[in-house]
Design a protein around this motif. Structure first.
Motif, mmCIF file in Angstrom:
data_model
loop_
_atom_site.group_PDB
_atom_site.id
_atom_site.type_symbol
_atom_site.label_atom_id
_atom_site.label_comp_id
_atom_site.label_asym_id
_atom_site.label_seq_id
_atom_site.Cartn_x
_atom_site.Cartn_y
_atom_site.Cartn_z
ATOM 1 N N GLY A 185 0.802 -1.222 0.000
ATOM 2 C CA GLY A 185 0.000 0.000 0.000
ATOM 3 C C GLY A 185 0.834 1.271 0.000
ATOM 4 N N PHE A 186 2.164 1.109 0.121
ATOM 5 C CA PHE A 186 3.047 2.274 0.152
ATOM 6 C C PHE A 186 4.353 1.977 -0.557
ATOM 7 C CE2 PHE A 186 0.126 2.937 3.557
ATOM 8 C CZ PHE A 186 -0.117 4.300 3.530
ATOM 9 N N MET A 187 4.987 3.011 -1.021
ATOM 10 C CA MET A 187 6.363 2.870 -1.489
ATOM 11 C C MET A 187 7.264 3.000 -0.264
ATOM 12 S SD MET A 187 6.307 5.019 -5.046
ATOM 13 C CE MET A 187 5.693 6.583 -4.398
ATOM 14 N N PRO A 188 8.417 2.359 -0.290
ATOM 15 C CA PRO A 188 9.330 2.528 0.841
ATOM 16 C C PRO A 188 9.994 3.905 0.778
ATOM 17 C CG PRO A 188 10.375 1.231 -0.867
ATOM 18 C CD PRO A 188 8.963 1.480 -1.335
ATOM 19 N N ASN A 204 -0.935 8.773 -2.915
ATOM 20 C CA ASN A 204 -1.143 8.032 -1.672
ATOM 21 C C ASN A 204 0.017 8.252 -0.694
ATOM 22 O OD1 ASN A 204 -2.495 5.802 -0.100
ATOM 23 N ND2 ASN A 204 -0.460 4.924 -0.394
ATOM 24 N N GLN A 205 1.225 8.319 -1.244
ATOM 25 C CA GLN A 205 2.417 8.463 -0.397
ATOM 26 C C GLN A 205 2.401 9.775 0.386
ATOM 27 O OE1 GLN A 205 4.323 5.863 -0.280
ATOM 28 N NE2 GLN A 205 6.371 6.420 0.413
ATOM 29 N N GLY A 249 5.073 6.598 3.643
ATOM 30 C CA GLY A 249 3.918 7.477 3.530
ATOM 31 C C GLY A 249 4.285 8.817 4.139
ATOM 32 N N ARG A 250 3.267 9.594 4.550
ATOM 33 C CA ARG A 250 3.580 10.926 5.085
ATOM 34 C C ARG A 250 3.108 11.061 6.515
ATOM 35 N NH1 ARG A 250 2.864 16.331 1.597
ATOM 36 N NH2 ARG A 250 4.793 15.471 0.728
#
Ligand code: CA
Length: 757
Positions: free
Chosen positions: A382-385, A427-428, A439-440
């Motif tokens: 669900g996220f990029m690293p 999304n990130q 994420g943020r």
């Protein structure tokens, strides 16, 4: 290539390789940066013998099992040769095990089996690591993509042992005496990966196993095979005839024992040490040779290729090839096996700055795979690293994964799903990931207030500045892919850096949730709202809008004075919330360049900001000073953590005479070329030649320049001007040309339109 002969002082221990012509790989010293400690980093590197971006690296081990300081130049005892995945001592290792030849009395634990060595009997290179230990054991090791071949010469027939140490953290070792094989797995990881994570290995020996045994936790059991335990070592004894050598072949897999077998058969089965080492040598030479430097001193050439080698180690390829040669990988995000590419062991906070831009320019085949790996991680978690090792690691700040994608796209690398990329990027920045650093963190408050409040959010000011840059990256990417609304939305928040600039001080500061400045303010105070730095370092983190920053500071001349003052100020510090002198502070003080802290990443683009305000000779002066003073091909050759290629990539770019001060833009800011000539052998067959006549120590200034025969007075060069092929000729001088590059038409671009002031 105009290079002088500077063969390493240590003769080759084994015949293979002797008599070969000197090539790029011979200029690399993997010991550069290894004289480091917890308190003070000269690089915090270890001598990795590996293939470029290899699945597994190998390093001699002088530190205790579990210590991040795997190999320290000051140490005098080697206790193993380790298959490692460690990106930095601060992140530590995972899926690691070591091997060690033992001669005479059997000693199994790492703290007991170590043998003294001397650096004069050691030869480290990217292609192999060789050492004669003080007990007379000779070893030589060369790496393949997932495996290695090692040769061992024992000094006598008495006690020819070989120990395999799976370390702590869950492992299994089986000894197959008939087939001369040891197989098993190690798990030791630092969290962030699914429970089914394991590194499966196979090791095969050239000689019959005369005796075998295991040590489970602390008890030694001759001959037994064992199930999974916290810690297992295995030992084997051989009877290698005098004059002969034991050959060990190994390979491993993060996917399965069957895949490990496939890797073994593909890479090392039936192959000799000598031919494998030549293959490694050819692979390194091919990649190092994309940049050919001429002139400079032999020492500078060694430093250049040692830095280029470091730049080509990370991120690590976590993918393997199945029986049909299709890339497949174990996902550290969902624990599944997937087709495609996966990379790991990279903190983008460090490497977005120059490592990935260097790939984008010279190794674009890597960039395309890295971007698809980010999107695979997004699919699976669900996220990029932002810091992967091997899955999401909770380390550092920012959304710099966006920079990688925007920079790739802007420079023509588009072999990925751009629609998915846009979704992943949005999304990130809009959601919090599984760890604070993915994420943020504080996304909602950041967008509501236009900044992150402190102390509600640790490192809030540094985060705000990096988020604003990431928003600009998103805006650029959205715009380039035809999504104008999204581009507009994030194009506004990209200005959020303005909300934390206090014109009374001329620095970036922290605000609380009511909008009040946090008092008292000390620009030299580290930590708190900043990350491994102070306001002196983060105030420049507006690479996407340097013109906007200059206006906040009162114009180009005011910003120039501010930059000047960073170098002139005493290196005073307050360690703030850290509570002690972190190594980055000690390194800044040691540099003798005022508040300029080249030993850490946030300020590494700052020298090039002089190009944006019409004082390019100051970028030339300071970048040359850093090139000459702060790097050398020596164990203490870095001025702080090397950090997965970033501090090295700064050198590689800067020595060529340009730097990607704002990744995501196609402009490179011009500095001071170190060499008389640099030839870029670009993918696709084009070449770009940079020459600098009248160059040398004390002559860092560009008097005049011509690009493809035409007068060139800009402070930047475009990516497409380089990739088209051609020649940039510079004339160097010992005096600054204060007329060149002062017109706004010469400045690199910013979000804010350029003005004369
Ligand atoms: Ca660092």
């Amino acid at each position: 290539m105009n290079v002088k002969k500077t063969l390493p002082a240590v003769a080759l221990l084994f015949a293979a390789g002797a008599g070969m012509a000197q090539e790029y790989v011979d200029f690399v010293d993997p010991l550069m940066g290894t004289a480091s400690t917890f308190e003070f980093s000269h690089g915090n590197t270890y001598p990795a013998t590996a293939r470029p971006w290899g699945v597994n690296f190998w390093s001699p081990q002088t530190g205790a099992n579990g210590s991040g300081w795997m190999y320290t130049y000051a140490d005098s005892v080697i206790c193993g040769f380790r298959q490692t995945h460690q990106p930095s001592p601060w992140i530590n290792d995972y899926g690691t095990f070591s091997v060690m030849p033992v001669s005479g009395e059997l000693k199994i634990p790492a703290c007991e089996r170590g043998v003294p060595f001397r650096h004069e009997n050691e030869k480290a290179s990217p292609e192999s690591y060789e050492v004669i230990l003080e007990n007379g054991v000779k070893t030589a090791l060369t790496a393949t993509r997932t495996g290695m071949i090692m040769e061992v010469a024992y000094p006598s027939a008495a006690g020819q042992y070989f120990v395999i140490d799976a370390m702590r953290g869950g492992c299994r070792i089986e000894i197959d005496q008939i087939n001369r094989r040891v197989t098993g797995y190690v798990k030791n990881n630092h969290g962030g990966v699914p429970d089914n994570f394991a590194n499966y290995f196979i090791m095969e020996f050239s000689h019959p196993v005369a005796e075998k045994g295991v040590m489970v936790n602390d008890s030694v059991m001759p001959g037994k095979m064992v199930g999974e335990h916290d810690r297992v070592c295995a030992y084997l004894r051989f009877l290698v005839p005098p004059g002969d050598r034991l050959t060990v072949r190994a390979a491993s897999s993060f996917i399965s024992p069957q895949q490990a077998e496939l890797n073994f058969n593909r890479e090392v089965a039936g192959r000799t040490f000598a031919e494998t080492r030549l293959e490694a040598r050819a692979e390194w030479n091919g990649l190092l040779g994309r940049i050919e430097v001429g002139g400079g001193t032999p020492e500078q050439q060694k430093t250049f290729y040692s830095c280029l080698y470091r730049t080509l180690l990370f991120p690590r390829e976590l993918y393997e090839f199945d029986a049909d040669s299709v890339p497949v990988y174990y996902s550290p995000y969902d624990g599944g096996i997937h087709e495609g590419y996966m990379y790991t062991d990279n903190g983008f906070w460090d490497t977005f700055r120059a490592v990935h831009p260097l790939f984008t320019l010279l190794y674009p085949e890597v960039t395309g795979r890295v971007v698809s790996s980010l999107l695979n991680a997004y699919d699976e978690s669900g996220f990029m690293p932002e810091w992967a090792s091997p899955g999401h690691r909770n380390c550092m700040i920012g959304n710099n994964s966006l920079s990688l994608i925007t920079d790739a796209y802007a420079k023509g690398i588009r072999n990925f799903d751009t629609e998915k990329a846009l979704k992943a990027m949005i999304n990130q920045v809009e959601a919090q990931g599984p760890v604070t650093s993915s994420g943020r963190n504080g996304s909602k408050e950041y967008f509501e207030k236009g900044y992150l409040p402190y102390p509600d959010y640790p490192e809030a000011t540094a985060k705000t500045l990096e988020y604003a840059y990431a928003d600009w990256c998103l805006s650029q990417f959205a715009s380039a892919t035809g999504n104008a609304d999204i581009a507009d939305e994030y194009g506004i928040t990209a200005y959020n850096y303005r909300n934390l600039f206090d014109a009374r001080y001329g620095f970036m500061r922290a605000r609380n949730r009511d909008g009040e400045w946090i008092e008292p303010f000390l620009p030299e105070e580290w930590g708190g709202p900043f990350t491994e730095g102070s306001s002196w370092h983060y105030t420049w983190s507006v690479m996407h809008d340097v013109e906007g920053l200059a206006r906040l500071m009162g114009g180009h001349r005011a910003m120039e004075e501010k930059l000047d003052s960073m170098f002139a100020a005493p290196p005073a510090y307050n360690y703030g919330t850290y509570g002690f002198v972190i190594h980055e502070i000690a390194e800044m003080v040691a540099l003798g360049m005022g508040q300029y802290a080249h030993g850490n990443q946030p300020v590494q683009h700052a020298i090039y900001l002089y190009d944006y305000i019409g004082a390019p000779w100051k970028a030339q002066y300071h970048s040359r000073e850093v090139l000459e003073r702060l790097y050398s091909a020596a164990p203490d050759g870095y001025c702080g953590d090397e950090d997965n290629g970033q501090t090295s990539a700064w050198y590689v770019f800067s020595a060529m005479g340009f730097y990607p001060a704002c990744p995501g833009r196609t402009e490179y800011a011009i500095g001071s070329p170190l060499f008389d000539s640099v030839r870029l052998n670009l993918p696709g067959g084009k070449t770009f030649l940079i020459t600098a006549t009248g160059n040398g120590a004390g002559r860092p200034y560009i008097e005049s320049a011509r690009l493809n025969g035409k007068s060139f007075s800009r402070n930047y060069i475009l990516h497409e001007e380089i990739t088209a092929g051609g020649e940039l000729k510079m004339k160097m001088s010992d005096k600054p040309n204060t007329d060149r590059g002062t017109e706004i038409s010469a400045f690199p671009s910013s979000m804010t339109p350029l003005s004369e002031k």
